[in-house]
Write a protein that holds these residues in place. Structure first.
Motif, PDB file in Angstrom:
ATOM      1  N   ALA A  88       0.827  -1.207   0.000  1.00 14.61           N
ATOM      2  CA  ALA A  88       0.000   0.000   0.000  1.00 14.61           C
ATOM      3  C   ALA A  88       0.859   1.254   0.000  1.00 14.61           C
ATOM      4  O   ALA A  88       0.545   2.229  -0.689  1.00 14.61           O
ATOM      5  N   ALA A  89       1.950   1.243   0.764  1.00 17.42           N
ATOM      6  CA  ALA A  89       2.837   2.412   0.803  1.00 17.42           C
ATOM      7  C   ALA A  89       3.428   2.689  -0.570  1.00 17.42           C
ATOM      8  O   ALA A  89       3.533   3.844  -1.003  1.00 17.42           O
ATOM      9  N   GLU A  90       3.813   1.631  -1.269  1.00 16.14           N
ATOM     10  CA  GLU A  90       4.350   1.805  -2.619  1.00 16.14           C
ATOM     11  C   GLU A  90       3.289   2.370  -3.554  1.00 16.14           C
ATOM     12  O   GLU A  90       3.563   3.244  -4.381  1.00 16.14           O
ATOM     13  N   ARG A  91       2.045   1.897  -3.410  1.00 15.71           N
ATOM     14  CA  ARG A  91       0.953   2.365  -4.258  1.00 15.71           C
ATOM     15  C   ARG A  91       0.627   3.832  -4.002  1.00 15.71           C
ATOM     16  O   ARG A  91       0.306   4.589  -4.916  1.00 15.71           O
ATOM     17  N   LEU A 116       4.520 -20.123   4.593  1.00 15.38           N
ATOM     18  CA  LEU A 116       3.962 -18.776   4.638  1.00 15.38           C
ATOM     19  C   LEU A 116       4.486 -17.911   3.499  1.00 15.38           C
ATOM     20  O   LEU A 116       3.783 -17.019   3.008  1.00 15.38           O
ATOM     21  N   ARG A 117       5.692 -18.205   3.041  1.00 20.25           N
ATOM     22  CA  ARG A 117       6.310 -17.394   1.988  1.00 20.25           C
ATOM     23  C   ARG A 117       5.531 -17.485   0.677  1.00 20.25           C
ATOM     24  O   ARG A 117       5.313 -16.477   0.004  1.00 20.25           O
ATOM     25  N   GLU A 118       5.082 -18.666   0.314  1.00 17.65           N
ATOM     26  CA  GLU A 118       4.382 -18.850  -0.955  1.00 17.65           C
ATOM     27  C   GLU A 118       3.046 -18.116  -1.013  1.00 17.65           C
ATOM     28  O   GLU A 118       2.757 -17.418  -1.988  1.00 17.65           O
ATOM     29  N   PRO A 119       2.176 -18.242   0.026  1.00 16.99           N
ATOM     30  CA  PRO A 119       0.918 -17.485  -0.028  1.00 16.99           C
ATOM     31  C   PRO A 119       1.122 -15.974  -0.074  1.00 16.99           C
ATOM     32  O   PRO A 119       0.383 -15.268  -0.767  1.00 16.99           O
ATOM     33  N   LEU A 120       2.122 -15.459   0.644  1.00 18.58           N
ATOM     34  CA  LEU A 120       2.363 -14.017   0.625  1.00 18.58           C
ATOM     35  C   LEU A 120       2.906 -13.571  -0.731  1.00 18.58           C
ATOM     36  O   LEU A 120       2.572 -12.479  -1.206  1.00 18.58           O
ATOM     37  N   ALA A 121       3.733 -14.398  -1.363  1.00 17.40           N
ATOM     38  CA  ALA A 121       4.207 -14.074  -2.710  1.00 17.40           C
ATOM     39  C   ALA A 121       3.031 -14.049  -3.683  1.00 17.40           C
ATOM     40  O   ALA A 121       2.958 -13.202  -4.573  1.00 17.40           O
ATOM     41  N   ALA A 122       2.094 -14.976  -3.498  1.00 16.81           N
ATOM     42  CA  ALA A 122       0.901 -14.990  -4.354  1.00 16.81           C
ATOM     43  C   ALA A 122       0.073 -13.731  -4.146  1.00 16.81           C
ATOM     44  O   ALA A 122      -0.445 -13.140  -5.107  1.00 16.81           O
ATOM     45  N   MET A 123      -0.047 -13.287  -2.901  1.00 17.48           N
ATOM     46  CA  MET A 123      -0.769 -12.045  -2.624  1.00 17.48           C
ATOM     47  C   MET A 123      -0.096 -10.866  -3.312  1.00 17.48           C
ATOM     48  O   MET A 123      -0.747 -10.024  -3.951  1.00 17.48           O
ATOM     49  N   ARG A 124       1.218 -10.785  -3.211  1.00 18.07           N
ATOM     50  CA  ARG A 124       1.953  -9.671  -3.818  1.00 18.07           C
ATOM     51  C   ARG A 124       1.788  -9.658  -5.334  1.00 18.07           C
ATOM     52  O   ARG A 124       1.657  -8.596  -5.939  1.00 18.07           O
ATOM     53  N   GLU A 125       1.780 -10.825  -5.943  1.00 17.48           N
ATOM     54  CA  GLU A 125       1.738 -10.901  -7.403  1.00 17.48           C
ATOM     55  C   GLU A 125       0.335 -10.741  -7.981  1.00 17.48           C
ATOM     56  O   GLU A 125       0.178 -10.360  -9.139  1.00 17.48           O
ATOM     57  N   THR A 126      -0.689 -11.030  -7.188  1.00 14.49           N
ATOM     58  CA  THR A 126      -2.059 -11.015  -7.727  1.00 14.49           C
ATOM     59  C   THR A 126      -2.896  -9.865  -7.210  1.00 14.49           C
ATOM     60  O   THR A 126      -3.986  -9.621  -7.741  1.00 14.49           O
ATOM     61  N   LEU A 127      -2.425  -9.141  -6.211  1.00 11.68           N
ATOM     62  CA  LEU A 127      -3.217  -8.059  -5.639  1.00 11.68           C
ATOM     63  C   LEU A 127      -3.388  -6.928  -6.652  1.00 11.68           C
ATOM     64  O   LEU A 127      -2.435  -6.488  -7.292  1.00 11.68           O
ATOM     65  N   SER A 128      -4.635  -6.457  -6.797  1.00 14.24           N
ATOM     66  CA  SER A 128      -4.936  -5.338  -7.690  1.00 14.24           C
ATOM     67  C   SER A 128      -5.577  -4.210  -6.893  1.00 14.24           C
ATOM     68  O   SER A 128      -6.171  -4.438  -5.832  1.00 14.24           O
ATOM     69  N   ALA A 133      -1.894   4.177  -9.242  1.00 11.68           N
ATOM     70  CA  ALA A 133      -0.719   4.388  -8.405  1.00 11.68           C
ATOM     71  C   ALA A 133      -0.328   5.857  -8.421  1.00 11.68           C
ATOM     72  O   ALA A 133      -0.493   6.560  -9.413  1.00 11.68           O
ATOM     73  N   VAL A 134       0.188   6.315  -7.280  1.00  8.85           N
ATOM     74  CA  VAL A 134       0.634   7.703  -7.154  1.00  8.85           C
ATOM     75  C   VAL A 134       2.144   7.748  -7.333  1.00  8.85           C
ATOM     76  O   VAL A 134       2.869   6.954  -6.742  1.00  8.85           O
ATOM     77  N   ILE A 135       2.599   8.661  -8.174  1.00  8.34           N
ATOM     78  CA  ILE A 135       4.036   8.861  -8.346  1.00  8.34           C
ATOM     79  C   ILE A 135       4.496   9.824  -7.269  1.00  8.34           C
ATOM     80  O   ILE A 135       4.194  11.015  -7.312  1.00  8.34           O
TER      81      ILE A 135
END
Length: 324
Positions: A88-91, A116-128, A133-135
């Protein structure tokens, strides 16, 4: 180093910082005997830390190859909260001068268990996100932290500042608060150079130096309210005044606080705003579900008529092609 727990933790630190240590070397550094070292090694193994032992006259101890003690242990909920916060901070454009968010994500994922690493990686890659996004305008990490610390401790600081006109000044300020708003970081406080309340973009501050003086912030001062009010009064071309015939709370949720000021009136909500282009103001008013009355400028009426003509043309387009 008399407490056993202290010795066990020290043993772990020694094993992390050395490729291999003999029992005698460990005993010497821990100020104990080899038998006690073996007992401490057993404690570490019970905690799931893989300590390998080499037998023989020249044997010793070491951590399993590739093992690194994680700097922190997170539950599933805590790990998800951290990852979502970084994304969210990046967005929102809340990054600092260094690519800290990406580095933090990489480190957290590296030390998490595989389950735990795999589900969180999936969240990072699929979250919309529904919002774009703000520059962001990234400030220096040390500058941002120094201002936040000075605001908390009520300490005057010296800043090296460069204005949008590229004018460089050295000045002292009393930072009342740090605010993040639409991709930019700001500090609000009393400027000793101008002897007035001022707002500075933090990405334009090159350095911060702590002073010996302290200050007291005005009672009830709200940095967010001051910042949004200041931005709404920026140097725009048009001064707009419109009464919106609807409820104040709902109108306030629909309009950006940085662009307008709203005042409840018997006939509705009086909106004051400044705009560089009236066509954008016309689009904003047309998007509301409540009727409104324009007080000024009269040019806004024409902007609304032009928008209405564009919408009418769009609605009519293609009708001539329909079968009669």
């Amino acid at each position: 180093m008399s407490h056993p727990l202290t010795r066990v933790l020290t043993l772990l630190e020694l094993l992390q910082s050395h490729a291999r240590l003999t029992g005698a070397e460990l005993a010497d550094r821990l100020d104990t005997d080899i038998r006690t070292v073996r007992r401490y090694i057993a404690h570490l193994r019970e905690l799931g830390i893989p300590v390998e032992a080499e037998r023989g006259r020249h044997g010793g101890y070491r951590l399993a190859r590739g093992y690194r003690m994680p700097p922190l242990v997170l539950t599933n909920d805590e790990a998800l909260a951290v990852v979502l916060g970084l994304l969210a901070a990046e967005r929102l454009g809340m990054g600092t001068a260094a690519p800290a968010s990406a580095g933090a994500l990489a480190k957290i994922e590296r030390v998490l268990p595989h389950a735990l690493r795999e589900p969180l990686a999936a969240m990072r890659e699929t979250l919309s996100f529904t919002a774009n996004a703000v520059i962001g305008q990234a400030p220096g990490t040390s500058v941002l932290l120094a201002l936040a610390h000075a605001s908390r401790t009520r300490t005057t600081v010296g800043i090296s500042h460069q204005s949008w006109r590229q004018e460089h000044t050295e000045r002292d300020i009393d930072p009342y608060g740090v605010v993040f708003h639409t991709g930019r970081w700001y500090v609000v406080g009393h400027d000793h150079l101008r002897d007035s309340l001022r707002t500075f973009r933090i990405d334009r501050i090159a350095s911060v130096t702590s002073r010996a003086d302290s200050f007291t912030a005005p009672v009830g001062f709200n940095p967010v309210a001051h910042l949004t009010s200041t931005l709404a009064q920026g140097p725009y071309r048009w001064q707009v005044e419109v009464t919106i015939h609807g409820p104040l709370d709902e109108i306030a949720r629909r309009l950006p606080r940085s662009a307008v000021t709203l005042t409840a009136q018997p006939t509705g909500v009086l909106m004051h705003a400044r705009a560089e282009r009236l066509d954008g103001m016309a689009h904003m008013l047309a998007s509301l579900e409540w009727p409104f009355t324009i007080h000024h400028p009269d040019e806004l009426r024409q902007a609304l008529k032009d928008l209405a003509a564009q919408l009418t043309a769009a609605a009519q387009r293609g009708l001539e092609e329909l079968p009669q």
